[in-house]
Write a protein that holds these residues in place. Structure first.
Motif, PDB file in Angstrom:
ATOM      1  N   VAL A 228       0.859  -1.185   0.000  1.00 46.39           N
ATOM      2  CA  VAL A 228       0.000   0.000   0.000  1.00 46.39           C
ATOM      3  C   VAL A 228       0.896   1.237   0.000  1.00 46.39           C
ATOM      4  O   VAL A 228       1.762   1.384   0.859  1.00 46.39           O
ATOM      5  N   TYR A 229       0.690   2.134  -0.978  1.00 44.94           N
ATOM      6  CA  TYR A 229       1.494   3.346  -1.111  1.00 44.94           C
ATOM      7  C   TYR A 229       0.586   4.563  -1.184  1.00 44.94           C
ATOM      8  O   TYR A 229      -0.498   4.520  -1.760  1.00 44.94           O
ATOM      9  N   ILE A 238      -2.140   3.773  -3.931  1.00 44.52           N
ATOM     10  CA  ILE A 238      -1.911   2.642  -4.833  1.00 44.52           C
ATOM     11  C   ILE A 238      -1.739   1.411  -3.955  1.00 44.52           C
ATOM     12  O   ILE A 238      -0.961   1.422  -3.012  1.00 44.52           O
ATOM     13  N   TYR A 239      -2.496   0.359  -4.277  1.00 43.43           N
ATOM     14  CA  TYR A 239      -2.429  -0.852  -3.468  1.00 43.43           C
ATOM     15  C   TYR A 239      -2.557  -2.076  -4.378  1.00 43.43           C
ATOM     16  O   TYR A 239      -2.958  -1.988  -5.546  1.00 43.43           O
ATOM     17  N   GLN A 244      -2.904  -7.653  -8.638  1.00 41.82           N
ATOM     18  CA  GLN A 244      -3.085  -6.518  -9.538  1.00 41.82           C
ATOM     19  C   GLN A 244      -2.916  -5.211  -8.774  1.00 41.82           C
ATOM     20  O   GLN A 244      -3.478  -5.029  -7.695  1.00 41.82           O
ATOM     21  N   TRP A 245      -2.111  -4.278  -9.330  1.00 48.13           N
ATOM     22  CA  TRP A 245      -1.957  -2.964  -8.725  1.00 48.13           C
ATOM     23  C   TRP A 245      -3.138  -2.075  -9.079  1.00 48.13           C
ATOM     24  O   TRP A 245      -3.589  -2.052 -10.227  1.00 48.13           O
ATOM     25  N   ILE A 246      -3.653  -1.349  -8.083  1.00 46.99           N
ATOM     26  CA  ILE A 246      -4.834  -0.512  -8.242  1.00 46.99           C
ATOM     27  C   ILE A 246      -4.497   0.918  -7.836  1.00 46.99           C
ATOM     28  O   ILE A 246      -3.894   1.152  -6.783  1.00 46.99           O
ATOM     29  N   LEU A 247      -4.874   1.894  -8.665  1.00 51.55           N
ATOM     30  CA  LEU A 247      -4.784   3.311  -8.319  1.00 51.55           C
ATOM     31  C   LEU A 247      -6.182   3.781  -7.941  1.00 51.55           C
ATOM     32  O   LEU A 247      -7.118   3.685  -8.736  1.00 51.55           O
ATOM     33  N   ALA A 259      -7.003  -0.263 -12.776  1.00 49.19           N
ATOM     34  CA  ALA A 259      -5.863  -1.176 -12.739  1.00 49.19           C
ATOM     35  C   ALA A 259      -4.670  -0.543 -13.455  1.00 49.19           C
ATOM     36  O   ALA A 259      -4.822   0.079 -14.501  1.00 49.19           O
ATOM     37  N   ILE A 260      -3.487  -0.673 -12.871  1.00 45.90           N
ATOM     38  CA  ILE A 260      -2.256  -0.199 -13.494  1.00 45.90           C
ATOM     39  C   ILE A 260      -1.203  -1.295 -13.403  1.00 45.90           C
ATOM     40  O   ILE A 260      -1.340  -2.238 -12.611  1.00 45.90           O
ATOM     41  N   ASN A 261      -0.168  -1.178 -14.191  1.00 44.62           N
ATOM     42  CA  ASN A 261       0.912  -2.148 -14.188  1.00 44.62           C
ATOM     43  C   ASN A 261       2.203  -1.448 -13.753  1.00 44.62           C
ATOM     44  O   ASN A 261       2.594  -0.441 -14.348  1.00 44.62           O
TER      45      ASN A 261
END
Length: 264
Positions: A228-229, A238-239, A244-247, A259-261
């Protein structure tokens, strides 16, 4: 003369006491110290044995000290902001060797600087050794005692099975759990949402997310919770969810997630 001597002694005592008090206020917030393998004043790693000496001297002040090459405890690996980083800087002239120890936090901010240690010895190795030992006089009235910071309860996002969502706006309550009704959108990550993470110099878990043309899109700071950022300068986090990374960010009082990569 005796009266003047007593006044001078008292002034020196109050000055050193105030320095120690400042060190206590700043450094007791950190559990560990990491000593760099090569200081900014050195031409090579552990030149004049300064790095090992720095570790030894700080350990005598009750700090838990590690060299960069050593493995950190598990809590420090999970939360890099428990760590403060020690670097020795030089301010010498033709006649004297002068050193200071700077302590930087996980955001690369200087949180404390020691008093200047000075040596007039002509032999470099001896001069650096003496000057460094003199910097430690900063801590002669101070013993490190880590104290856990009390932090307010962070906003918690309730995770759903679909990572690309638009959240309907609702009344905000400070430090409340965000309960949402969500609308599922496309899970596919677009090309513009591909980022490369570059570690911020001096930090452990803080990164700059760059696009394919090397532009900084986001600066993300470790929250203290795994994966978690916090996005610097934005109402966003961003977590990671289901690999899967999520913004997640607010836009016009509406929470939007996508969703982001991220390539670390």
């Amino acid at each position: 003369m005796k009266f003047q001597h007593k006044i001078t002694t008292l002034v020196i005592f109050l000055f050193t006491f105030s320095i120690a008090l400042n060190a206590q206020e700043q450094l007791n917030d950190y559990k560990y110290i990491v000593v760099q393998e090569q200081f900014s004043c050195q031409k090579k790693a552990n030149d004049y044995q300064l790095n090992g000496l720095t570790q030894f001297l700080l350990q005598k002040q009750n700090f838990k000290v590690f060299l960069e090459s050593e493995n950190l405890p598990e809590d420090a690996v999970k939360n890099g902001c428990l760590v403060v980083y020690a670097d020795v800087t030089e301010h010498s002239n033709m006649f004297k060797t002068k050193l200071k120890i700077n302590f930087r936090n996980c955001n690369n901010q200087v949180v404390f600087t020691s008093e200047e240690g000075i040596s007039s010895d002509k032999e470099y190795k001896v001069a650096y050794n003496i000057a460094l030992r003199n910097t430690i006089k900063t801590f002669q009235n101070f013993k490190h005692n880590y104290k856990v910071k009390k932090v307010s309860q962070p906003l918690v996002l309730e995770e759903e099975d679909t990572p690309d969502t638009i959240v309907k706006p609702q009344e905000k309550t400070p430090n409340a759990v965000l309960k949402t009704v969500v609308e599922t959108t496309n899970l596919k990550v677009s090309k513009k949402d591909l980022y490369t993470a570059e570690l911020i110099p001096g930090s452990v878990f803080c990164y700059q997310l760059k696009t394919d043309n090397n532009t900084i899109a986001y600066t993300i700071l470790f929250s203290g919770k795994e994966d978690v950022y916090v996005v610097k300068g934005s109402d966003a986090v961003i977590y990671k969810m289901n690999a899967q990374w999520i913004l997640a960010q607010y836009k016009n009082d509406t929470l939007v997630t996508k969703a982001i990569n991220i390539q670390f």
